[in-house]
Write an enzyme that holds these catalytic residues in place. Structure first.
Site, mmCIF file in Angstrom:
data_model
loop_
_atom_site.group_PDB
_atom_site.id
_atom_site.type_symbol
_atom_site.label_atom_id
_atom_site.label_comp_id
_atom_site.label_asym_id
_atom_site.label_seq_id
_atom_site.Cartn_x
_atom_site.Cartn_y
_atom_site.Cartn_z
ATOM 1 N N LYS A 67 -4.452 -18.210 -12.672
ATOM 2 C CA LYS A 67 -4.357 -17.196 -11.624
ATOM 3 C C LYS A 67 -4.207 -17.784 -10.235
ATOM 4 C CE LYS A 67 -5.176 -13.157 -13.831
ATOM 5 N NZ LYS A 67 -4.375 -11.924 -13.698
ATOM 6 N N SER A 317 -5.018 -20.195 -20.684
ATOM 7 C CA SER A 317 -4.943 -19.631 -19.333
ATOM 8 C C SER A 317 -6.117 -20.018 -18.455
ATOM 9 C CB SER A 317 -4.837 -18.107 -19.417
ATOM 10 O OG SER A 317 -5.933 -17.579 -20.148
#
Length: 341
Positions: A67, A317
Site C-alpha cells: 500500500k 501483499s
C-alpha cells in the site's frame, strides 16, 4: 457518494480511471522513496504446491506492505495547498501505514481511523510515523463512516480505501515490476480487500501482457468484493474474517469497474486455508506473511487445473503479522500439518 448511485457502492467524488501513463508517473514519484521488491522462486514451494510459483515480496516495503506505493503517489502528487490541509484515512492497517508514511515524508497532517482492537503491529507503526490515530468501531465499515465525519469536521481531504485513482496507479507499479522481472508470466494471483491491488494488476496486464490471467482472492468470511464482481454491481456482505487486509463489507466502484473489465477469475478461500498458507510460506520460502499476503498461495489448489504447467506469481501483499497471529499460525502448523495442497 453521488446522488442516484446504489447505497452499496462506496465511491469517492473523484472517479477517474487511471491510465498506463498515470502508472509511469507514479513510478517517477516513488523513485526517491521506494526500491523495487524481489520476485523470487523457491524449490520447496514449487514442490509443495505442484506448480511453478514466483513470490512477489511486497512484505519488504518500508511499511511492510504494498500500500505504501499508493500513499507516496497520492501525497506526492497533491497540490501543495491541499496537502497542507492534511488527509484523513480509514483502514485495518496497511492503508493507514501507507498514508502515515507518505504524510511524514511530505510534511502533511494525517489522521487515521482504525477499528478498535486492530492489529497492534499496525497501530503502533501508525503512531510511530506521527499520524493522529483514532480507534473507532468494531469493523472497517464503522471506521469508514467515522473517518468521513472527521474529514468534514477538520477540513481535511478524505482518502478512500478503494476509490482513489492515485492509489491504484501507485500500487500498479508493483505489477510493472513483476512483468519486467518475469515477462512470460501466465497467472498473477492478488489478494483483495477494497480491490486496489487487483484493479492495478488488471490495468498493467491488459497493456503489457494481455495473455496473463489476473485472479483475485478473498476470504469466504468477508466476500463483499468477490460477490460484487460476480453480481456485476457493488454489494454489502458480512465482514467476519480474521484476515484484516481482506476484511471489507462493501464493494468499491472504481476497482470493481476495472475488475469487471479485465479480471479472469475471483475465488474464495477459508481462513483456515489462509493460515496453512502462512505456515507454508514460512516453511518453504522463509517468508513471514500476514493473512492477506498468504491468501494468494491459499488459492492455488483451486487454480491448479486452470494454471497447468504455467508460471504463476503470488503477491505477498504484506508481512505485518502480530505476535498472536504468528503464534496461532505455528500452533496450527503442528496440529494440521501446515499443508497448502
Amino acid at each position: 457518494m453521488r446522488a442516484g448511485r446504489p447505497a452499496d457502492c462506496l465511491e469517492s467524488a473523484h472517479m477517474v480511471t487511471p491510465s498506463i501513463a498515470d502508472i509511469f508517473r507514479a513510478r517517477l514519484l516513488q523513485k526517491p522513496y521506494l526500491s523495487p521488491t524481489p520476485l523470487a522462486s523457491y524449490p520447496l514451494l514449487d514442490r509443495s504446491t505442484g506448480m511453478s510459483v514466483l513470490v512477489k515480496h511486497e512484505n519488504l516495503q518500508p511499511t511492510g506492505a504494498f500500500k505504501v506505493r499508493g500513499g507516496i503517489t497520492l501525497l506526492g502528487g497533491m497540490d501543495p495547498r491541499e496537502r497542507a490541509r492534511g488527509v484523513v484515512g480509514y483502514s485495518t492497517g496497511n492503508h493507514a501505514q501507507s498514508l502515515a508514511y507518505a504524510a511524514a515524508r511530505f510534511g502533511a497532517p494525517c489522521t487515521i481511523v482504525m477499528p478498535q482492537d486492530s492489529n497492534p503491529v499496525k497501530t503502533a507503526a501508525v503512531r510511530r510515523l506521527g499520524a493522529d490515530l483514532v480507534e473507532f468501531g468494531a469493523t472497517f465499515d464503522e471506521a469508514r463512516v467515522h473517518a468521513e465525519e472527521l474529514a468534514v469536521a477538520r477540513g481535511m481531504r478524505l482518502v478512500s480505501a478503494g476509490d482513489e485513482p492515485d492509489l491504484i496507479a501507485g500500487v500498479a507499479t508493483a505489477y510493472l515490476e513483476i512483468f519486467e522481472q518475469e515477462p512470460e508470466l501466465d497467472v498473477v494471483v492478488v489478494p483483495v480487500g477494497g480491490g486496489s491491488g487487483a484493479a492495478a494488476a488488471c490495468l498493467v496486464a491488459s497493456v503489457v501482457r494481455p495473455e496473463c490471467r489476473v485472479v483475485a482472492v478473498q476470504s469466504r468470511r468477508s466476500p463483499a468484493a468477490h460477490d460484487s464482481w460476480h453480481a456485476g454491481r457493488c454489494l454489502r456482505r458480512p465482514n467476519e474474517t480474521g484476515a484484516e487486509g481482506l476484511a471489507t463489507g462493501s464493494g468499491f466502484e472504481l476497482p470493481q469497474s476495472l475488475m469487471r473489465k479485465y479480471l479472469a477469475d475471483f475465488v474464495l478461500v477459508d481462513d483456515e486455508e489462509i493460515r496453512a498458507a502462512q505456515w507454508a510460506l514460512i516453511r518453504d520460502a522463509r517468508t513471514v506473511a500476514e493473512a492477506a499476503g498468504a491468501a494468494p498461495l491459499a488459492a492455488l489448489p483451486a487454480l491448479r487445473e486452470s494454471v497447468g504447467g504455467g508460471r504463476v506469481a503470488v503477491v505477498v501483499s504484506g508481512g505485518n503479522v502480530s505476535e498472536a497471529e504468528l503464534r496461532a499460525c505455528v500452533r496450527a502448523s503442528v496440529s494440521e500439518g501446515g499443508a497448502v495442497a
